[in-house]
Design a protein around this motif. Structure first.
Motif, PDB file in Angstrom:
ATOM      1  N   ASN A  25      -6.384  -9.920   8.120  1.00 19.44           N
ATOM      2  CA  ASN A  25      -6.862 -10.037   6.628  1.00 19.44           C
ATOM      3  C   ASN A  25      -6.798  -8.432   6.199  1.00 19.44           C
ATOM      4  OD1 ASN A  25      -6.731 -12.737   6.552  1.00 19.44           O
ATOM      5  ND2 ASN A  25      -8.964 -12.686   7.128  1.00 19.44           N
ATOM      6  N   ALA A  26      -6.247  -7.345   7.026  1.00 23.02           N
ATOM      7  CA  ALA A  26      -6.475  -5.993   6.651  1.00 23.02           C
ATOM      8  C   ALA A  26      -5.316  -5.920   5.488  1.00 23.02           C
ATOM      9  CB  ALA A  26      -6.156  -5.300   7.682  1.00 23.02           C
ATOM     10  N   LYS A  27      -5.569  -5.000   4.474  1.00 23.73           N
ATOM     11  CA  LYS A  27      -4.861  -4.792   3.328  1.00 23.73           C
ATOM     12  C   LYS A  27      -4.141  -3.243   3.769  1.00 23.73           C
ATOM     13  CE  LYS A  27      -5.991  -6.257  -0.440  1.00 23.73           C
ATOM     14  NZ  LYS A  27      -6.499  -6.240  -2.101  1.00 23.73           N
ATOM     15  N   VAL A  28      -2.757  -3.325   3.632  1.00 23.36           N
ATOM     16  CA  VAL A  28      -2.109  -2.050   4.013  1.00 23.36           C
ATOM     17  C   VAL A  28      -1.217  -1.662   3.021  1.00 23.36           C
ATOM     18  CG1 VAL A  28      -0.224  -1.121   5.699  1.00 23.36           C
ATOM     19  CG2 VAL A  28      -1.812  -2.681   6.385  1.00 23.36           C
ATOM     20  N   LEU A  29      -1.177  -0.384   2.651  1.00 23.72           N
ATOM     21  CA  LEU A  29      -0.527  -0.016   1.657  1.00 23.72           C
ATOM     22  C   LEU A  29       0.441   1.200   2.112  1.00 23.72           C
ATOM     23  CD1 LEU A  29      -0.088   0.999  -1.386  1.00 23.72           C
ATOM     24  CD2 LEU A  29      -1.727   2.524  -1.370  1.00 23.72           C
ATOM     25  N   ILE A  30       1.708   0.773   1.801  1.00 26.96           N
ATOM     26  CA  ILE A  30       2.909   1.665   2.381  1.00 26.96           C
ATOM     27  C   ILE A  30       3.441   2.502   1.053  1.00 26.96           C
ATOM     28  CG2 ILE A  30       5.282   1.640   3.581  1.00 26.96           C
ATOM     29  CD1 ILE A  30       4.502  -1.277   4.135  1.00 26.96           C
ATOM     30  N   MET A  31       3.520   3.705   1.567  1.00 22.05           N
ATOM     31  CA  MET A  31       4.150   4.613   0.660  1.00 22.05           C
ATOM     32  C   MET A  31       5.200   5.439   1.165  1.00 22.05           C
ATOM     33  SD  MET A  31       2.594   7.952  -1.320  1.00 22.05           S
ATOM     34  CE  MET A  31       2.928   9.556  -0.458  1.00 22.05           C
ATOM     35  N   ASN A  32       6.641   5.201   0.719  1.00 18.34           N
ATOM     36  CA  ASN A  32       7.747   5.654   1.010  1.00 18.34           C
ATOM     37  C   ASN A  32       8.727   5.540  -0.153  1.00 18.34           C
ATOM     38  OD1 ASN A  32      10.259   6.072   2.386  1.00 18.34           O
ATOM     39  ND2 ASN A  32       9.642   4.931   4.150  1.00 18.34           N
ATOM     40  N   GLU A  33       9.409   6.655  -0.386  1.00 22.91           N
ATOM     41  CA  GLU A  33      10.378   6.692  -1.154  1.00 22.91           C
ATOM     42  C   GLU A  33      11.472   6.040  -1.082  1.00 22.91           C
ATOM     43  OE1 GLU A  33      12.716  10.887  -0.382  1.00 22.91           O
ATOM     44  OE2 GLU A  33      11.713  10.656  -1.989  1.00 22.91           O
ATOM     45  N   ASP A  34      12.263   5.789  -0.020  1.00 26.22           N
ATOM     46  CA  ASP A  34      13.232   4.977   0.506  1.00 26.22           C
ATOM     47  C   ASP A  34      13.004   3.526   0.203  1.00 26.22           C
ATOM     48  OD1 ASP A  34      15.371   3.518   1.681  1.00 26.22           O
ATOM     49  OD2 ASP A  34      15.574   4.839   3.622  1.00 26.22           O
ATOM     50  N   GLU A  35      13.626   2.930  -0.694  1.00 27.02           N
ATOM     51  CA  GLU A  35      13.405   1.460  -0.856  1.00 27.02           C
ATOM     52  C   GLU A  35      13.738   0.453   0.218  1.00 27.02           C
ATOM     53  OE1 GLU A  35      12.244  -1.600  -3.729  1.00 27.02           O
ATOM     54  OE2 GLU A  35      12.583   0.432  -4.277  1.00 27.02           O
ATOM     55  N   GLN A  67      -8.087   1.367  -7.543  1.00 25.52           N
ATOM     56  CA  GLN A  67      -8.126  -0.306  -7.983  1.00 25.52           C
ATOM     57  C   GLN A  67      -8.577  -1.140  -6.838  1.00 25.52           C
ATOM     58  OE1 GLN A  67      -4.796  -1.103  -9.945  1.00 25.52           O
ATOM     59  NE2 GLN A  67      -4.902   0.695 -11.494  1.00 25.52           N
ATOM     60  N   GLN A  68      -8.306  -0.974  -5.793  1.00 23.86           N
ATOM     61  CA  GLN A  68      -8.444  -1.861  -4.718  1.00 23.86           C
ATOM     62  C   GLN A  68      -8.868  -1.437  -3.305  1.00 23.86           C
ATOM     63  OE1 GLN A  68      -5.246  -4.541  -4.030  1.00 23.86           O
ATOM     64  NE2 GLN A  68      -4.153  -3.905  -5.816  1.00 23.86           N
ATOM     65  N   ALA A  69      -9.741  -1.959  -2.260  1.00 21.97           N
ATOM     66  CA  ALA A  69     -10.071  -1.471  -1.080  1.00 21.97           C
ATOM     67  C   ALA A  69      -8.924  -1.624  -0.388  1.00 21.97           C
ATOM     68  CB  ALA A  69     -11.095  -2.164  -0.754  1.00 21.97           C
ATOM     69  N   ILE A  70      -8.416  -0.409   0.296  1.00 24.98           N
ATOM     70  CA  ILE A  70      -7.198  -0.407   1.207  1.00 24.98           C
ATOM     71  C   ILE A  70      -7.676  -0.081   2.625  1.00 24.98           C
ATOM     72  CG2 ILE A  70      -5.117   0.650   1.867  1.00 24.98           C
ATOM     73  CD1 ILE A  70      -4.779  -1.099  -0.597  1.00 24.98           C
ATOM     74  N   ASP A  71      -7.297  -0.838   3.509  1.00 21.26           N
ATOM     75  CA  ASP A  71      -7.706  -0.395   5.047  1.00 21.26           C
ATOM     76  C   ASP A  71      -6.941   0.526   5.624  1.00 21.26           C
ATOM     77  OD1 ASP A  71      -9.950  -2.713   4.993  1.00 21.26           O
ATOM     78  OD2 ASP A  71      -8.145  -4.124   5.035  1.00 21.26           O
ATOM     79  N   VAL A  72      -5.621   0.502   5.483  1.00 21.76           N
ATOM     80  CA  VAL A  72      -4.583   1.520   6.176  1.00 21.76           C
ATOM     81  C   VAL A  72      -3.705   1.992   5.158  1.00 21.76           C
ATOM     82  CG1 VAL A  72      -3.262   1.688   8.031  1.00 21.76           C
ATOM     83  CG2 VAL A  72      -5.135   0.184   8.368  1.00 21.76           C
ATOM     84  N   VAL A  73      -3.244   3.012   5.051  1.00 17.20           N
ATOM     85  CA  VAL A  73      -2.220   3.634   4.217  1.00 17.20           C
ATOM     86  C   VAL A  73      -1.235   4.136   5.539  1.00 17.20           C
ATOM     87  CG1 VAL A  73      -1.316   5.610   2.842  1.00 17.20           C
ATOM     88  CG2 VAL A  73      -3.602   4.453   2.350  1.00 17.20           C
ATOM     89  N   LEU A  74       0.066   3.602   5.349  1.00 15.13           N
ATOM     90  CA  LEU A  74       1.285   4.091   6.214  1.00 15.13           C
ATOM     91  C   LEU A  74       2.035   4.893   5.119  1.00 15.13           C
ATOM     92  CD1 LEU A  74       3.121   3.995   8.498  1.00 15.13           C
ATOM     93  CD2 LEU A  74       4.188   1.725   7.681  1.00 15.13           C
ATOM     94  N   MET A  75       2.115   6.120   5.352  1.00 12.65           N
ATOM     95  CA  MET A  75       2.509   7.086   4.545  1.00 12.65           C
ATOM     96  C   MET A  75       3.749   7.991   5.078  1.00 12.65           C
ATOM     97  SD  MET A  75       0.334  10.045   3.395  1.00 12.65           S
ATOM     98  CE  MET A  75       0.520  11.515   4.138  1.00 12.65           C
ATOM     99  N   GLU A  76       4.873   8.139   4.282  1.00 13.89           N
ATOM    100  CA  GLU A  76       5.817   9.014   4.850  1.00 13.89           C
ATOM    101  C   GLU A  76       5.512  10.299   4.005  1.00 13.89           C
ATOM    102  OE1 GLU A  76       8.189   7.756   6.562  1.00 13.89           O
ATOM    103  OE2 GLU A  76       7.982   5.786   6.291  1.00 13.89           O
ATOM    104  N   THR A  77       5.717  11.410   4.945  1.00  9.78           N
ATOM    105  CA  THR A  77       5.059  12.782   4.310  1.00  9.78           C
ATOM    106  C   THR A  77       6.348  13.446   3.693  1.00  9.78           C
ATOM    107  OG1 THR A  77       5.746  13.657   6.350  1.00  9.78           O
ATOM    108  CG2 THR A  77       3.396  12.893   5.961  1.00  9.78           C
TER     109      THR A  77
END
Length: 161
Positions: A25-35, A67-77
Motif C-alpha cells: 500500500n506504499a505510494k510511489v512517485l516516479i519522476m522521469n522525462e522519458d515517457e 497534495q499527497q503523502a508519498i512514501d517513496v520518490v523514484l527519480m531520474e537526476t
C-alpha cells in the motif's frame, strides 16, 4: 540445453507468480522525462502492489508532494532544471519522511555519496534492471514503515512469533 529469454512483460508476470508482489500500500512517485521509461517503471511497480503516480517535471513533483503523502520518490537526476543532489536535498527538507531512490547514468562515487549525504535512501546506476528498481523501492518503503513505528527513546523489536 535450452535457454529461456524473458521480455519485460514476462518479468512482471514472473514477479507476481513467484510471490514477489508485495501489497505494501506504499505510494510511489516516479519522476522521469522519458515517457517509455516512466511507463515501464510504472507498470512494474504497480504489478508489484504499489500505488504509483508519475511526473515528468520538477514543478509537478513538488505539486504532487504538497497534495499527497508519498512514501517513496523514484527519480531520474538527468532532468532539465532538476539538479539531482539539490533536488534530493529540497525534497528531504520539506518531506523528511519521504524516501528517495535515485537512478542516474553517472557511476561516479562522488555523485552517489552526495545524493546519500543529502538524504537519498538508495542510488542506482543506469541502466538498471526492473528487479533492481523493485528491490530498491521495496526496501525504501519498508524503511519508511519502520521509521514511522519507532518511538523516541525506546527500541522496539518486532516479535517473530
Amino acid at each position: 540445453m535450452s535457454f529461456v529469454t524473458l521480455n519485460r512483460h514476462s518479468l512482471i508476470v514472473l514477479f507476481v507468480l513467484l510471490g514477489f508482489a508485495m501489497n505494501t500500500n506504499a505510494k510511489v512517485l516516479i519522476m522521469n522525462e522519458d515517457e517509455a521509461a516512466l511507463y515501464s517503471r510504472q507498470r512494474v511497480l504497480a504489478a508489484a502492489g504499489f500505488s504509483v503516480l508519475t511526473t515528468k517535471t520538477r514543478n509537478q513533483l513538488f505539486d504532487i508532494l504538497t497534495q499527497q503523502a508519498i512514501d517513496v520518490v523514484l527519480m531520474e537526476t538527468c532532468l532539465p532544471g532538476a539538479d539531482g543532489p539539490e533536488l534530493v536535498g529540497a525534497i528531504k527538507a520539506q518531506w523528511p519522511d519521504t524516501q528517495i531512490v535515485v537512478a542516474n547514468e553517472s557511476a561516479s562515487l562522488a555523485d552517489a555519496k552526495e545524493a546519500i549525504r543529502l538524504g537519498a535512501y538508495d542510488y542506482l546506476v543506469k541502466p538498471v534492471l526492473f528487479a533492481e528498481i523493485y528491490g530498491a523501492v521495496q526496501r525504501a518503503a519498508m524503511q519508511k514503515k519502520w521509521a514511522l513505528h519507532r518511538i523516541p527513546g525506546r527500541v522496539s523489536i518486532p516479535s517473530i512469533h
